[in-house]
Motif scaffolding. Structure first.
Motif, short mmCIF file in Angstrom:
data_model
loop_
_atom_site.label_atom_id
_atom_site.label_comp_id
_atom_site.label_asym_id
_atom_site.label_seq_id
_atom_site.Cartn_x
_atom_site.Cartn_y
_atom_site.Cartn_z
N THR A 282 22.64 -27.83 32.53
CA THR A 282 23.44 -26.65 32.28
C THR A 282 22.48 -25.49 32.05
OG1 THR A 282 25.20 -25.70 30.89
CG2 THR A 282 23.58 -27.13 29.80
N LYS A 283 22.98 -24.38 31.52
CA LYS A 283 22.13 -23.24 31.19
C LYS A 283 22.34 -22.82 29.74
CE LYS A 283 21.62 -21.22 35.82
NZ LYS A 283 21.79 -19.98 36.64
N VAL A 284 21.33 -22.19 29.17
CA VAL A 284 21.43 -21.68 27.80
C VAL A 284 22.28 -20.41 27.83
CG1 VAL A 284 20.17 -20.80 25.81
CG2 VAL A 284 19.18 -22.63 27.21
N ALA A 285 23.43 -20.46 27.15
CA ALA A 285 24.34 -19.31 27.11
C ALA A 285 24.00 -18.36 25.97
CB ALA A 285 25.78 -19.78 26.99
N GLY A 286 23.38 -18.87 24.93
CA GLY A 286 23.04 -18.03 23.79
C GLY A 286 22.15 -18.78 22.82
N ILE A 287 21.44 -18.04 21.99
CA ILE A 287 20.57 -18.61 20.96
C ILE A 287 20.85 -17.89 19.65
CG2 ILE A 287 18.20 -19.07 20.23
CD1 ILE A 287 17.35 -18.88 23.15
N ASP A 288 21.25 -18.63 18.63
CA ASP A 288 21.48 -18.08 17.30
C ASP A 288 20.29 -18.42 16.40
OD1 ASP A 288 23.88 -17.11 18.12
OD2 ASP A 288 25.09 -18.68 17.18
N LEU A 290 18.93 -17.47 12.50
CA LEU A 290 19.14 -16.84 11.19
C LEU A 290 20.33 -15.88 11.21
CD1 LEU A 290 15.41 -16.10 10.24
CD2 LEU A 290 16.83 -18.00 9.48
N GLY A 291 21.41 -16.32 11.86
CA GLY A 291 22.62 -15.53 11.87
C GLY A 291 22.65 -14.42 12.90
N LYS A 292 21.61 -14.32 13.71
CA LYS A 292 21.56 -13.28 14.72
C LYS A 292 21.38 -13.91 16.10
CE LYS A 292 19.50 -9.83 11.64
NZ LYS A 292 18.34 -8.89 11.44
N GLN A 293 21.87 -13.20 17.12
CA GLN A 293 21.68 -13.66 18.49
C GLN A 293 20.37 -13.10 19.03
OE1 GLN A 293 25.12 -12.62 20.82
NE2 GLN A 293 26.40 -14.21 19.89
N VAL A 294 19.58 -13.98 19.66
CA VAL A 294 18.30 -13.57 20.23
C VAL A 294 18.23 -14.05 21.67
CG1 VAL A 294 17.12 -13.59 17.99
CG2 VAL A 294 17.17 -15.67 19.39
N ASP A 295 17.32 -13.46 22.43
CA ASP A 295 17.16 -13.84 23.84
C ASP A 295 16.16 -14.96 24.03
OD1 ASP A 295 18.99 -11.94 24.75
OD2 ASP A 295 17.46 -10.36 24.81
N VAL A 296 15.23 -15.11 23.08
CA VAL A 296 14.21 -16.13 23.20
C VAL A 296 13.86 -16.67 21.82
CG1 VAL A 296 12.34 -14.42 23.10
CG2 VAL A 296 11.90 -16.66 24.13
N ALA A 297 13.54 -17.97 21.75
CA ALA A 297 13.11 -18.60 20.49
C ALA A 297 12.01 -19.60 20.81
CB ALA A 297 14.29 -19.29 19.82
N TRP A 298 11.15 -19.83 19.85
CA TRP A 298 10.00 -20.70 20.09
C TRP A 298 9.70 -21.55 18.86
CZ3 TRP A 298 10.02 -15.37 20.15
CH2 TRP A 298 9.51 -14.74 19.02
N THR A 299 8.84 -22.54 19.07
CA THR A 299 8.44 -23.42 17.98
C THR A 299 7.71 -22.63 16.89
OG1 THR A 299 7.20 -25.43 17.45
CG2 THR A 299 6.24 -24.02 19.09
N PRO A 300 7.89 -22.95 15.61
CA PRO A 300 8.71 -24.02 15.04
C PRO A 300 10.05 -23.50 14.50
CG PRO A 300 7.18 -23.28 13.39
CD PRO A 300 7.00 -22.36 14.58
N GLN A 301 10.65 -22.53 15.16
CA GLN A 301 11.89 -21.94 14.65
C GLN A 301 13.03 -22.95 14.70
OE1 GLN A 301 12.13 -18.55 17.30
NE2 GLN A 301 11.22 -17.17 15.78
N SER A 302 13.91 -22.85 13.71
CA SER A 302 15.14 -23.64 13.69
C SER A 302 16.26 -22.77 14.25
CB SER A 302 15.47 -24.07 12.25
OG SER A 302 14.48 -24.96 11.76
N VAL A 303 16.90 -23.25 15.29
CA VAL A 303 17.86 -22.43 16.04
C VAL A 303 19.10 -23.24 16.36
CG1 VAL A 303 16.00 -21.10 17.11
CG2 VAL A 303 16.91 -23.11 18.29
N THR A 304 20.09 -22.53 16.89
CA THR A 304 21.28 -23.15 17.45
C THR A 304 21.43 -22.68 18.89
OG1 THR A 304 22.39 -23.19 15.29
CG2 THR A 304 23.78 -23.46 17.24
#
Length: 451
Positions: A282-288, A290-304
């Protein structure tokens, strides 16, 4: 020898955030002086609170000691203080103007080697202590092997108690040569040797006036300057799913997110991803974040992560880029360190925990056990006992997405658990963990599996 370092003001939050982080572990045999070295580092770098130092001074005086026993700064358990040994891993956090540190002071007793594995598993550097009077002994070789097994990038040999051998260069040189040769055979990539006296403070924080023949760095100078790369952004991107978030509220009636800590690499909105072990894409539709939507996330961040398609994803699954997906397999070959008192035997039924996924498994074969004295391989020992290092073949009940430990220390590691009581039996590293020696090849057939 007393410290000549001038007292410094506590570092500000801004200063701390601008410094790099080094995780390191200390290891060595009993009475080699690990806790004293750690205490000396904390004391001479002005990282000890006044009330802590006063408490140590009181206890030391009650024992009739003329000077503070700096080992008490790390030996926190009552049994440790009473017996004068280190039992559990003691974590300490301190900082200088150049770097922040997370230190794991690990036990020296053979029966606590499992704690050394724990402390060194996330370390960027290991400090292995040797008593200058005893030289390299079996436990020294065991700790070097564990450091190599865990692929710790930097190893420091600290030849301690040089004051008890009259600060002789010849004693240091002989020990350094023997250890370097041994560790190099194991494939340790970088070895630094430093002569010290943790009790007197020689070459720990301040340079020693008693060893003018040594021109290298002190222990703290090396810790502050050793190159450490925490850039996992270019590694294989991996997100072990820890929790599925479905609020099912009026505000978020259709929200479905997959939460976890990014183990390596980075994820971007719009990126094609694959969910393992199912293999659905599938594809990544969104990344949350710390309560905000972001376009990119990287290690060691905890995300949804939010996915475009409604596919079956649950705890234990691994989300990876479709172009960089690891293979899935039920057959695991690994180098392991056995940490439990009960032996690991061929036919042993276990639970295999990899990331957030736990599956049933059975030990298919133990091709070899490493002999620490000469690094030879004892073929087909039939079992591994506590502190043994060897090769194993395991059959899992379900496919697992495994990276080689050489490629990723996070997603290439696993543990074996006793299904009866939850005891951790073995720490494992997928694939070839040592640069040498080569494991014994097993040509036995693969029949007889229950799954």
């Amino acid at each position: 020898m007393t410290s000549t370092t001038e007292p410094t003001e506590p570092l500000s939050v801004e200063q701390l955030s601008a410094t790099t982080l080094l995780r390191f572990a200390t290891a060595g045999s009993v009475d080699d002086g690990k806790s004293t070295l750690v205490g000396r580092l904390l004391h001479d770098s002005k990282s000890v609170l006044t009330d802590q130092l006063e408490a140590v001074e009181r206890v030391s005086a009650s024992r009739g000691q003329d000077a503070p026993d700096l080992a008490l700064l790390t030996d926190g358990l009552r049994a440790e203080r009473e017996q004068g040994i280190t039992i559990d891993v003691a974590y300490r956090y301190f900082a200088t103007a150049r770097r922040r540190f997370i230190l794991a002071d690990t036990p020296g007793h053979v029966q606590y080697t499992r704690n050394m594995v724990t402390g060194a598993s996330t370390a960027d550097l290991a400090v292995v202590l040797v008593d200058a009077r005893n030289g390299v002994i079996e436990q020294t070789r065991r700790h070097a092997a564990v450091a190599a097994l865990l692929r710790v990038p930097h190893v420091v040999l600290a030849v301690n108690k040089m004051d008890l051998v009259e600060y002789k260069e010849s004693v240091f040189a002989a020990i350094a040569e023997e250890f370097t040769a041994y560790a190099s055979e194991l494939g340790v990539p970088e070895i630094t040797t430093i002569p010290i006296s943790a009790l007197a403070g020689d070459n720990v924080v301040d340079a020693s006036a008693n060893m003018d023949w040594y021109g290298g760095p002190t222990v703290l100078e090396h810790l502050e300057t050793v190159p450490v790369s925490h850039d996992l952004g270019h590694c294989h991107a991996r997100l072990p799913v820890q929790y599925v978030i479905r609020p099912q509220t009026a505000e978020h009636p259709d929200y479905r997110g997959y939460a976890g800590q990014i183990a390596a690499g980075s994820f971007r909105v719009g990126e094609s991803v694959t969910v393992l072990p199912s293999g659905r894409t599938t594809k990544v539709a969104g990344i949350d974040l710390l309560g905000k939507q972001v376009d990119v996330a990287w290690t060691p961040q905890s995300v949804t992560l939010l996915l475009e398609d409604d596919i079956d994803v649950s705890r234990g699954d691994l989300i990876v880029p479709s172009k960089d997906a690891p293979p899935t397999t039920q057959d695991v070959e690994a180098t392991v360190c056995h940490v439990a008192d009960q032996p690991l035997t061929v036919g042993h039924r276990v639970l295999l925990k990899h990331g957030t996924r736990t599956v049933k498994a059975i030990v298919k074969d133990i091709p070899s056990r490493l002999t620490l004295d000469d690094l030879s391989l004892h073929p087909h020992p039939g079992q591994l006992v506590a502190n043994d290092i060897g090769r194993v073949k395991i059959r899992a009940a379900e496919p697992l997405p495994l990276d080689s430990y050489a490629d990723s220390r996070r997603t290439g590691a696993f543990i074996l658990i006793d299904p009866a009581d939850g005891t951790t039996l073995t720490a494992g590293m997928v694939g070839e963990s040592f640069a040498a020696p080569q494991p014994v090849k097993d040509e036995s057939d693969d029949d007889g599996w229950d799954f």
